[in-house]
Every structure is written in C-alpha cells, then in structure tokens.
Design a protein around this motif. Structure first.
Motif, PDB file in Angstrom:
ATOM      1  N   THR A 296       0.751  -1.369  -0.014  1.00 47.79           N
ATOM      2  CA  THR A 296       0.085   0.126  -0.247  1.00 47.79           C
ATOM      3  C   THR A 296       0.902   1.388  -0.081  1.00 47.79           C
TER       4      THR A 296
ATOM      5  N   SER B  78       2.593   2.146  -3.201  1.00 48.15           N
ATOM      6  CA  SER B  78       1.543   1.954  -4.935  1.00 48.15           C
ATOM      7  C   SER B  78       1.577   3.469  -3.927  1.00 48.15           C
ATOM      8  N   ALA B  79       1.301   3.967  -2.702  1.00 48.48           N
ATOM      9  CA  ALA B  79       0.465   5.366  -2.662  1.00 48.48           C
ATOM     10  C   ALA B  79       1.648   6.458  -2.983  1.00 48.48           C
TER      11      ALA B  79
ATOM     12  N   ARG C 293       2.090   6.282  -6.816  1.00 45.86           N
ATOM     13  CA  ARG C 293       0.396   7.443  -7.598  1.00 45.86           C
ATOM     14  C   ARG C 293       0.173   8.381  -6.856  1.00 45.86           C
ATOM     15  N   TRP C 294       1.687   9.067  -6.020  1.00 47.18           N
ATOM     16  CA  TRP C 294       1.530  10.694  -6.218  1.00 47.18           C
ATOM     17  C   TRP C 294       1.502  11.793  -6.305  1.00 47.18           C
TER      18      TRP C 294
ATOM     19  N   ASP D  68      -1.821  11.425  -6.322  1.00 45.54           N
ATOM     20  CA  ASP D  68      -3.186  10.479  -6.606  1.00 45.54           C
ATOM     21  C   ASP D  68      -3.756   9.624  -5.550  1.00 45.54           C
TER      22      ASP D  68
ATOM     23  N   VAL E 155      -4.805   6.297  -3.187  1.00 45.96           N
ATOM     24  CA  VAL E 155      -4.754   5.253  -3.195  1.00 45.96           C
ATOM     25  C   VAL E 155      -6.211   4.771  -2.248  1.00 45.96           C
ATOM     26  N   SER E 156      -6.549   4.390  -3.033  1.00 42.99           N
ATOM     27  CA  SER E 156      -7.611   3.150  -2.141  1.00 42.99           C
ATOM     28  C   SER E 156      -7.564   1.926  -0.752  1.00 42.99           C
ATOM     29  N   THR E 157      -8.303   1.967  -0.114  1.00 39.56           N
ATOM     30  CA  THR E 157      -7.083   1.480   1.267  1.00 39.56           C
ATOM     31  C   THR E 157      -9.017  -0.090   1.665  1.00 39.56           C
TER      32      THR E 157
ATOM     33  N   LEU F   3      -0.223   7.574   4.318  1.00 36.09           N
ATOM     34  CA  LEU F   3      -1.166   8.509   3.440  1.00 36.09           C
ATOM     35  C   LEU F   3      -2.161   8.983   3.625  1.00 36.09           C
TER      36      LEU F   3
END
Length: 72
Positions: free
Chosen positions: A8, A11-12, A15-16, A18, A20-22, A35
């Motif tokens: 996670t 990914s964060a 994609r930063w 933007d 990230v879904s948790t 996050l």
C-alpha cells in the motif's frame, strides 16, 4: 496485523499525488498516517521529514510483524 502495509505504501508513493484506495486492505495505523501525510503534502500540511519518518515506521512495523516478509 498489517499484511498490506508495504504494498500500500509503495502504491501510494508511486501514484502520488493521486490517492490510493484502502478498501479491502489490511494496513496498520502507521500506514494510514503515511497516506494522510501524503495527501496533505501538496497543500503544505505535512513535510518531507514527516513522510520519511512515516515510511520508516511502516517498514519497522512490517519487519517486526513479518520479519521483512508479508507472509505470516
């Protein structure tokens, strides 16, 4: 337990800025704080030192929980 912290966090960071879904992810409080800090970075609500410290905390939690591996 925080099985999905490393993936996670990665990914964060990838994609930063933007988000990230948790949803459906098993993450620790340290990862949630990371996050939150990433979402506030662009607006000046958090600094790079704060983010660096939280990344370190996520890694330490993962190491202590799983010995560096996401497999229990």
């Amino acid at each position: 337990m925080s099985r999905d912290d490393i993936s996670t966090a990665q990914s964060a960071l990838d994609r930063w800025p933007d988000p990230v879904s948790t949803v459906g992810r098993d993450i620790s409080d340290a990862c949630r704080r990371l996050l939150d800090a990433l979402s506030g970075f662009e607006m000046g609500k958090s600094g790079w030192r704060h983010i660096a410290a939280l990344i370190r905390q996520v890694v330490l939690v993962a190491r202590e929980s799983y010995g560096g591996s996401a497999e229990p």
